[in-house]
Design a protein around this motif. Sequence first.
Motif, PDB file in Angstrom:
ATOM      1  N   ASP A 130     -28.945 -59.264 -38.228  1.00 12.91           N
ATOM      2  CA  ASP A 130     -28.470 -57.870 -38.271  1.00 12.91           C
ATOM      3  C   ASP A 130     -28.868 -57.160 -36.979  1.00 12.91           C
ATOM      4  O   ASP A 130     -29.664 -57.682 -36.186  1.00 12.91           O
ATOM      5  N   ASN A 131     -28.309 -55.997 -36.804  1.00 16.79           N
ATOM      6  CA  ASN A 131     -28.616 -55.146 -35.650  1.00 16.79           C
ATOM      7  C   ASN A 131     -30.100 -54.746 -35.680  1.00 16.79           C
ATOM      8  O   ASN A 131     -30.688 -54.593 -36.752  1.00 16.79           O
ATOM      9  N   ASP A 132     -30.704 -54.561 -34.486  1.00 14.37           N
ATOM     10  CA  ASP A 132     -32.154 -54.307 -34.429  1.00 14.37           C
ATOM     11  C   ASP A 132     -32.587 -52.990 -35.092  1.00 14.37           C
ATOM     12  O   ASP A 132     -33.623 -52.935 -35.760  1.00 14.37           O
ATOM     13  N   GLY A 133     -31.790 -51.937 -34.912  1.00 16.96           N
ATOM     14  CA  GLY A 133     -32.126 -50.663 -35.567  1.00 16.96           C
ATOM     15  C   GLY A 133     -32.029 -50.807 -37.081  1.00 16.96           C
ATOM     16  O   GLY A 133     -32.863 -50.277 -37.831  1.00 16.96           O
ATOM     17  N   ASN A 134     -31.004 -51.543 -37.536  1.00 21.68           N
ATOM     18  CA  ASN A 134     -30.862 -51.786 -38.973  1.00 21.68           C
ATOM     19  C   ASN A 134     -32.059 -52.577 -39.493  1.00 21.68           C
ATOM     20  O   ASN A 134     -32.591 -52.294 -40.576  1.00 21.68           O
ATOM     21  N   CYS A 135     -32.496 -53.576 -38.716  1.00 20.45           N
ATOM     22  CA  CYS A 135     -33.674 -54.361 -39.114  1.00 20.45           C
ATOM     23  C   CYS A 135     -34.913 -53.470 -39.202  1.00 20.45           C
ATOM     24  O   CYS A 135     -35.709 -53.597 -40.133  1.00 20.45           O
ATOM     25  N   GLY A 182     -32.124 -47.474 -30.817  1.00 19.32           N
ATOM     26  CA  GLY A 182     -31.461 -48.075 -31.974  1.00 19.32           C
ATOM     27  C   GLY A 182     -31.654 -47.198 -33.197  1.00 19.32           C
ATOM     28  O   GLY A 182     -32.546 -46.346 -33.228  1.00 19.32           O
ATOM     29  N   GLY A 183     -30.815 -47.408 -34.195  1.00 23.87           N
ATOM     30  CA  GLY A 183     -30.932 -46.608 -35.412  1.00 23.87           C
ATOM     31  C   GLY A 183     -30.614 -47.409 -36.650  1.00 23.87           C
ATOM     32  O   GLY A 183     -29.957 -48.459 -36.583  1.00 23.87           O
ATOM     33  N   GLY A 184     -31.114 -46.916 -37.779  1.00 28.50           N
ATOM     34  CA  GLY A 184     -30.797 -47.515 -39.072  1.00 28.50           C
ATOM     35  C   GLY A 184     -30.770 -46.418 -40.122  1.00 28.50           C
ATOM     36  O   GLY A 184     -31.581 -45.492 -40.070  1.00 28.50           O
ATOM     37  N   ILE A 185     -29.797 -46.492 -41.025  1.00 32.41           N
ATOM     38  CA  ILE A 185     -29.666 -45.479 -42.078  1.00 32.41           C
ATOM     39  C   ILE A 185     -29.743 -46.153 -43.446  1.00 32.41           C
ATOM     40  O   ILE A 185     -28.969 -47.078 -43.733  1.00 32.41           O
ATOM     41  N   CYS A 223     -20.363 -50.723 -37.276  1.00 33.88           N
ATOM     42  CA  CYS A 223     -20.780 -49.871 -36.163  1.00 33.88           C
ATOM     43  C   CYS A 223     -21.514 -48.623 -36.654  1.00 33.88           C
ATOM     44  O   CYS A 223     -21.815 -47.716 -35.891  1.00 33.88           O
ATOM     45  N   ALA A 224     -21.834 -48.590 -37.956  1.00 31.11           N
ATOM     46  CA  ALA A 224     -22.577 -47.431 -38.470  1.00 31.11           C
ATOM     47  C   ALA A 224     -23.997 -47.476 -37.912  1.00 31.11           C
ATOM     48  O   ALA A 224     -24.505 -48.545 -37.572  1.00 31.11           O
ATOM     49  N   ALA A 225     -24.598 -46.304 -37.826  1.00 33.06           N
ATOM     50  CA  ALA A 225     -26.001 -46.193 -37.407  1.00 33.06           C
ATOM     51  C   ALA A 225     -26.247 -46.681 -35.979  1.00 33.06           C
ATOM     52  O   ALA A 225     -27.343 -47.129 -35.659  1.00 33.06           O
ATOM     53  N   GLU A 226     -25.239 -46.578 -35.121  1.00 34.81           N
ATOM     54  CA  GLU A 226     -25.475 -46.754 -33.679  1.00 34.81           C
ATOM     55  C   GLU A 226     -25.952 -45.384 -33.191  1.00 34.81           C
ATOM     56  O   GLU A 226     -25.246 -44.687 -32.432  1.00 34.81           O
ATOM     57  N   LEU A 227     -27.143 -45.013 -33.632  1.00 34.03           N
ATOM     58  CA  LEU A 227     -27.596 -43.635 -33.452  1.00 34.03           C
ATOM     59  C   LEU A 227     -27.896 -43.295 -31.990  1.00 34.03           C
ATOM     60  O   LEU A 227     -27.895 -42.129 -31.618  1.00 34.03           O
TER      61      LEU A 227
HETATM   62 CA    CA Z   1     -28.107 -49.671 -35.960  1.00 31.79          CA
END
Ligand code: CA
Length: 359
Positions: free
Chosen positions: A154-159, A186-189, A202-206
Motif C-alpha cells: 500500500d501507499n506509505d501514508g496509508n501504511c 504523505g497522508g492516510g485517512i 488516489c485518495a489521501a494524497e494529502l
Molecule cells: Ca496516502
Amino acid sequence: NLEEPLQKTFCFPAVKDCISQDIDHILETQSALAVDLGGTNLRVAIVSMKVPSSFKDNASSQIQCQGKIVKKYSQSNPKTYEERIDLILKMCKEAFIDAVHLNCRVLGVGVSTGGRVNPQDGVVLHSTKLIQEWSSVDIRTPISNALHLPVWVDNDGNCAALAERKFGHGKGVENFVTIITGTGIGGGIVQHNELIHGSTFCAAELGHIMVSLDGPECMCGSRGCIEAYASGIALQREAKRLNDEDQLFTEGMALKKEEPVSAVHLINAARLGNPKADAVLRTAGTALGVGIVNILHMVNPAMVILSGVLASFYENPVRQIINQRALSSARDIQVMSSELEEPALLGAASMVLDYATRR
Ligand code: CA
Ligand code: ADP
Ligand code: BMX
Ligand code: MG
Ligand code: ZN
C-alpha cells in the motif's frame, strides 16, 4: 444467561494462565518483513508482534498488540527500477535469513511505498518525480517469487495510518487522519475505522492539497501543494536558496563548506535567530496548517496525527492555524505527534500480521 458459565470457564485461573502463555508463545515470534520506499530512503525491517505483559493480568481485556522492530536495514533508494528491485530483493533475503536466526517466524512481506498503489494487485500505478521509474510496477510478484511468501502493498501514508490504528494514537478512534513528513508529504485517512483508497487509489494524497493558486512548483507537476511548501525537499530547496544568497549562515551555526545544505540547517538557522529562515518556516507551517483545515472541512476527523522527521516542529503552528481558520464545528479536534518509531514500516508489517493471523 448463556454467557455466564462461558465467562467463568474462561476466567478460571489455571485456564487463563495457560491461554496467556500460549498466546505469548505464538504471538511473540509471529513476524513480518516490512519494506518502506521513500523519496530518499529504502528501509527494510523485521517486525514482530508482541503482546504486552499487562495482557496476562487481564484475560478478559482485548488483545492489544505492539509491533516491535527487531532489526532494521537502511539504504538510499536507488534511482532506477532495476537497481531498486535488485536492492529490495537483496535486503529482504538478508532480513529473512536474520529473522530465522532471531527466532522470528516470517508470515509475509508488507511493502509501503510512495505513489498510488492498487493493494489488490500489489501494483504501484503511478509515482511523482520523487521516485523515478516507479509507475506501472508490479512489486508483489518479484518479492513473492524470490521469498515464497505472500506480499501486501500500500501507499506509505496509508501504511502510516494503518500503524496508528493498530499500534498508535489512532487505536479505537473511528475517524482520524495522519500526515507523514519525509522527503515529501504523505497522508492516510481512516473513516469509520477503515482506510479510504478512493475510486482510482488516489485518495489521501494529502501532500497534494493545494493552498495557493500559484505557489512553488511541486514534484507532482502542479504548484502550491503543501508538499511544495512544507516537506523535507521543499525546506531543503529553501535552505539552498538562502545559502546561494549567502543568507543561511547564522552566528553559532555549524555549516561546513562541503556539507550538503538541508532542512536541518534551515531549522537551526531559524532557532539561532535568522529572520529569513524563520519566515520560510512560518510559511511552511501556515501552508501545512491551511491544508489540514481543508482536510478537517472535508472529512471532519476526531484526530490529526503528525509523524515523520518534522512532526514535532509543525505541531504548534498547525494548532494555531486550526484555531484561526477552521469552522468552529471542525476545530475541536486533537492534533498530536506520533509516538511510533517508524509508522510506515509498522503499517506495512500490520498488513501481514492482520491478514496472516486472522482466524
Ligand atoms: Ca496516502
Ligand atoms: P523518505 O522520504 O525516503 O521516506 P525519511 O522519512 O527518512 O525519508 O525522510 C528523509 C527526509 O527528511 C530528507 O529530505 C531529509 O533531508 C529530511 N530530514 C532528515 N532528518 C531530518 C531532521 N532531523 N530534521 C529535518 N529534516 C530531516
Ligand atoms: C509524494 C508521493 C506520495 C507519498 C509522499 C510521501 C510519489 C512517489 N510519492 O507526495 O505518494 O505518500 O510523497 O513520501 O508519488 P516520502 O518520500 O516523504 O516518504
Ligand atoms: Mg517515507
Ligand atoms: Zn503536488
